[in-house]
Motif scaffolding. Structure first.
Motif, PDB file in Angstrom:
ATOM      1  N   SER A 150      18.427   1.943  -6.999  1.00  0.00           N
ATOM      2  CA  SER A 150      18.394   2.665  -5.729  1.00  0.00           C
ATOM      3  C   SER A 150      17.314   3.753  -5.781  1.00  0.00           C
ATOM      4  CB  SER A 150      19.772   3.260  -5.414  1.00  0.00           C
ATOM      5  OG  SER A 150      20.171   4.122  -6.454  1.00  0.00           O
ATOM      6  N   LYS A 151      17.014   4.314  -4.621  1.00  0.00           N
ATOM      7  CA  LYS A 151      15.919   5.275  -4.508  1.00  0.00           C
ATOM      8  C   LYS A 151      16.252   6.631  -5.145  1.00  0.00           C
ATOM      9  CE  LYS A 151      13.847   3.110  -0.435  1.00  0.00           C
ATOM     10  NZ  LYS A 151      13.400   3.315   0.983  1.00  0.00           N
ATOM     11  N   LEU A 152      15.273   7.535  -5.136  1.00  0.00           N
ATOM     12  CA  LEU A 152      15.433   8.789  -5.870  1.00  0.00           C
ATOM     13  C   LEU A 152      16.462   9.731  -5.230  1.00  0.00           C
ATOM     14  CD1 LEU A 152      14.551  10.517  -8.254  1.00  0.00           C
ATOM     15  CD2 LEU A 152      12.513  11.193  -6.983  1.00  0.00           C
ATOM     16  N   PHE A 153      16.501   9.741  -3.883  1.00  0.00           N
ATOM     17  CA  PHE A 153      17.400  10.703  -3.234  1.00  0.00           C
ATOM     18  C   PHE A 153      18.376  10.067  -2.250  1.00  0.00           C
ATOM     19  CE2 PHE A 153      13.464  13.171  -4.194  1.00  0.00           C
ATOM     20  CZ  PHE A 153      14.013  13.953  -5.211  1.00  0.00           C
ATOM     21  N   CYS A 154      18.474   8.720  -2.256  1.00  0.00           N
ATOM     22  CA  CYS A 154      19.436   8.055  -1.367  1.00  0.00           C
ATOM     23  C   CYS A 154      19.845   6.744  -2.010  1.00  0.00           C
ATOM     24  CB  CYS A 154      18.821   7.803   0.018  1.00  0.00           C
ATOM     25  SG  CYS A 154      17.425   6.658  -0.017  1.00  0.00           S
ATOM     26  N   GLY A 155      20.746   6.009  -1.373  1.00  0.00           N
ATOM     27  CA  GLY A 155      21.276   4.797  -1.981  1.00  0.00           C
ATOM     28  C   GLY A 155      20.531   3.526  -1.606  1.00  0.00           C
ATOM     29  N   CYS A 156      19.393   3.652  -0.884  1.00  0.00           N
ATOM     30  CA  CYS A 156      18.669   2.450  -0.446  1.00  0.00           C
ATOM     31  C   CYS A 156      18.156   1.642  -1.634  1.00  0.00           C
ATOM     32  CB  CYS A 156      17.476   2.842   0.421  1.00  0.00           C
ATOM     33  SG  CYS A 156      17.944   3.471   2.024  1.00  0.00           S
ATOM     34  N   SER A 157      18.090   0.317  -1.434  1.00  0.00           N
ATOM     35  CA  SER A 157      17.629  -0.586  -2.489  1.00  0.00           C
ATOM     36  C   SER A 157      16.130  -0.411  -2.745  1.00  0.00           C
ATOM     37  CB  SER A 157      17.894  -2.034  -2.076  1.00  0.00           C
ATOM     38  OG  SER A 157      17.210  -2.911  -2.939  1.00  0.00           O
ATOM     39  N   GLN A 191      14.879  -1.547   4.103  1.00  0.00           N
ATOM     40  CA  GLN A 191      15.536  -0.798   3.033  1.00  0.00           C
ATOM     41  C   GLN A 191      15.304   0.692   3.249  1.00  0.00           C
ATOM     42  OE1 GLN A 191      15.387  -4.397  -0.237  1.00  0.00           O
ATOM     43  NE2 GLN A 191      13.858  -2.824  -0.395  1.00  0.00           N
ATOM     44  N   VAL A 192      15.786   1.173   4.368  1.00  0.00           N
ATOM     45  CA  VAL A 192      15.567   2.566   4.741  1.00  0.00           C
ATOM     46  C   VAL A 192      16.854   3.157   5.315  1.00  0.00           C
ATOM     47  CG1 VAL A 192      13.106   2.306   5.222  1.00  0.00           C
ATOM     48  CG2 VAL A 192      14.755   1.846   7.027  1.00  0.00           C
ATOM     49  N   CYS A 193      16.935   4.505   5.285  1.00  0.00           N
ATOM     50  CA  CYS A 193      18.093   5.196   5.853  1.00  0.00           C
ATOM     51  C   CYS A 193      17.603   6.558   6.353  1.00  0.00           C
ATOM     52  CB  CYS A 193      19.195   5.346   4.794  1.00  0.00           C
ATOM     53  SG  CYS A 193      18.789   6.589   3.541  1.00  0.00           S
ATOM     54  N   PRO A 194      18.466   7.320   7.011  1.00  0.00           N
ATOM     55  CA  PRO A 194      18.019   8.627   7.523  1.00  0.00           C
ATOM     56  C   PRO A 194      17.433   9.534   6.430  1.00  0.00           C
ATOM     57  CG  PRO A 194      20.097   8.017   8.547  1.00  0.00           C
ATOM     58  CD  PRO A 194      19.820   6.984   7.482  1.00  0.00           C
ATOM     59  N   VAL A 195      17.935   9.435   5.191  1.00  0.00           N
ATOM     60  CA  VAL A 195      17.439  10.325   4.140  1.00  0.00           C
ATOM     61  C   VAL A 195      15.984   9.998   3.795  1.00  0.00           C
ATOM     62  CG1 VAL A 195      17.714  11.093   1.747  1.00  0.00           C
ATOM     63  CG2 VAL A 195      19.733  10.723   3.172  1.00  0.00           C
ATOM     64  N   CYS A 196      15.709   8.715   3.488  1.00  0.00           N
ATOM     65  CA  CYS A 196      14.334   8.419   3.069  1.00  0.00           C
ATOM     66  C   CYS A 196      13.386   8.364   4.262  1.00  0.00           C
ATOM     67  CB  CYS A 196      14.264   7.184   2.181  1.00  0.00           C
ATOM     68  SG  CYS A 196      15.007   5.693   2.812  1.00  0.00           S
ATOM     69  N   LEU A 197      13.919   8.230   5.470  1.00  0.00           N
ATOM     70  CA  LEU A 197      13.050   8.296   6.649  1.00  0.00           C
ATOM     71  C   LEU A 197      12.793   9.737   7.064  1.00  0.00           C
ATOM     72  CD1 LEU A 197      14.271   5.330   8.855  1.00  0.00           C
ATOM     73  CD2 LEU A 197      12.099   5.560   7.635  1.00  0.00           C
TER      74      LEU A 197
HETATM   75 ZN   LIG Z   1      17.237   5.684   2.035  1.00  0.00          ZN
END
Ligand SMILES: [Zn+2]
Length: 496
Positions: free
Chosen positions: A35-42, A52-58
């Motif tokens: 998963s990514k450095l600061f969120c759970g995205c693959s 493979q994005v979410c509000p945190v990495c966006l």
């Molecule tokens: Zn994310």
């Protein structure tokens, strides 16, 4: 990064004699976390864009980053493998800049308190082993990827952005300006790649962008220890491109200096099509980034006991393993270097050597025939084409004299393609060496009888003629006679 060393004419004497080349490299390697450095995205490579994005990495408003502990572990392990000091206290900073592939308009990185510092990498140089200093290794997040409709942003009708890569954990490894030639830069990168792969912190595939490199390069009069004005070269996407770009840049700077002109501090890009570096922009200073501490993340405080547990989990590193192969198996340093260049090759060699009980025989076969058939990816061996047991069985047959070396190569080829055991292939193809004394004696006697002149020459002490007689024996046995035994029998029969 599979390429062989570039031909000599592609790297014209970059430093010349009046100047010394000074190179420092900044290498970015993506860490192999799920998963990514600061969120759970693959972090899986190759997914459809923006899946493979979410509000945190966006970087949407109101979200908070949560640090991925596995990324910290991998970064610390990389630092340990590069002989760094691990900071018990480090922190994250915002590096502010605006670029379309960075949705937050800042990158979370580490500025004044990096996770690891003061390490080194050893490379083989003509004068012996050289130690290249590492200033720091820090943790940061990856940016997204712009996909232009044309070849580059200039002249493209539109550009799309894939944010899948945003937030994947990276380590940035900054070397001291200790490298003195494009070839040394390449050797350093290769050593770095091998080390990171060994410890499994990154798959370091340059083609997939998981290993990238920027270089600082300057020239100074030979013998001086002041630093000249440097340029930064970006966009080099293979080891060969790094070596070529640096050679080009060294030559360009040398020509400027020789004409009495000055080198402008700037960022340049390597153009693969033109095989030259081109100016991108004048260099930003660190101040331009307006670094400040990341307010949403607590400082990173490491328990020294945890660091020691991670250190204990590291495998034997390539340098140590190469030295051990020389010491323990009596292999030449070159052979030990080839065998330890990849962890799966080194593991395979050791397993085969242990079974066969003959390290030199195992080494010759692994380095030669096995690696010749091994699939590689970016210059790195991806898989071993035969099993440990399979090769060990074949080498037993070679050791016992059941098959000759050339026949054994044929057998290995077949094993690679069909996966069948060595013994079966040898029997089926009738490749057993004739080692039966009685059978060989009959052929040897017949050959001596049929070739009285060469036989007489051997009796008269003319050693060369024995080769002809051996050839005849091999011919009459379709190459299956054991050559040592044939020679011994001929010598016995034709003793002067
Ligand atoms: Zn994310």
């Amino acid at each position: 990064m599979a390429e062989q060393a570039a031909p000599a004419q592609a790297l014209p004497d970059p430093g010349h004699d009046e100047f010394e080349v000074v190179i420092g490299l900044e290498v970015h390697a993506e860490l192999s976390t799920r998963s990514k450095l600061f969120c759970g995205c693959s972090t899986a490579f190759g997914a459809p864009p923006n899946t493979q994005v979410c509000p945190v990495c966006l970087g949407l408003p109101g979200v908070l980053p949560v640090l991925n502990e596995r990324a910290v572990e991998l970064a610390v392990k990389a630092g340990l493998a590069l002989h760094c000091q691990i900071a018990p206290f480090s922190k994250f900073d915002r590096k502010n800049y605006f670029y379309p592939d960075l949705p937050k308009a800042y990158q979370i990185s580490q500025y004044d308190l990096p996770l690891c510092r003061d390490g080194y990498v050893e490379i083989a140089a003509p004068e012996g082993v050289r130690r290249i200093g590492i200033v720091r290794v820090h943790l940061e997040e990856e940016a997204g990827k712009s996909v232009h409709s044309g070849e580059s942003i200039v002249g493209s009708e539109y550009s799309n952005i894939d944010y899948n890569r945003v937030g994947i954990p990276l380590i940035e490894i900054v070397s001291q300006p200790d490298l003195r030639s494009p070839e040394e830069a390449r050797a350093y990168l290769e050593q770095l790649r091998t080390t990171l792969r060994y410890i499994g912190v990154s798959d370091v595939r340059m083609e997939e962008g998981s290993l990238r490199c920027d270089a600082n390069i300057s020239l100074r009069p030979r013998g001086s220890d002041e630093l000249g004005t440097k340029t930064e070269v970006k966009n080099m996407n293979s080891f060969r491109a790094v070596a070529r770009a640096l050679a080009f840049e060294a030559r360009r700077q040398a020509e400027l200096l020789r004409r009495g002109e000055r080198v402008v501090q700037e960022t340049r890009a390597w153009s693969e099509a033109r095989q030259e570096t081109v100016s991108m922009r004048s260099k930003e200073e660190a101040d331009d980034y307006r670094y400040f501490p990341e307010p949403d993340l607590a400082p990173l405080v490491l328990d020294p006991g945890q660091v020691e547990r991670w250190r204990a989990e590291l495998p034997e590193l390539p340098d140590a393993r190469r030295a051990r192969f020389v010491r323990e198996y009596g292999l030449p340093p070159y052979d030990a270097g080839v065998l330890t260049g990849s962890r799966i090759v080194a593991d395979f060699f050791e397993a085969v050597a242990a079974r066969v009980g003959d390290a030199k025989l195992a080494s010759n076969w692994v380095m030669g025939e096995v690696l010749r058939h091994a699939p590689t990816e970016g210059g790195e061996v991806e898989a071993i084409p035969v099993s440990v047991q399979g090769l060990a069985e074949l080498l037993e047959l070679v050791k016992r004299g059941t098959v000759s070396q050339p026949a054994a190569k044929e057998v290995l080829e077949e094993m690679v393609h069909s996966g069948r055991p060595a013994g079966e292939i040898v029997r089926e193809r009738g490749l057993e060496q004739i080692s039966d004394r009685g059978a060989l004696e009959a052929v040897v006697d017949r050959v001596i009888h049929e070739n009285p002149k060469p036989a007489a020459d051997v009796r008269a002490g003319e050693g060369k003629a024995i080769g002809f007689l051996m050839g005849q024996v091999m011919k009459q046995t379709q190459g299956k006679a054991n050559p040592q035994q044939v020679r011994a029998l001929l010598e016995e029969r034709l003793r002067p």
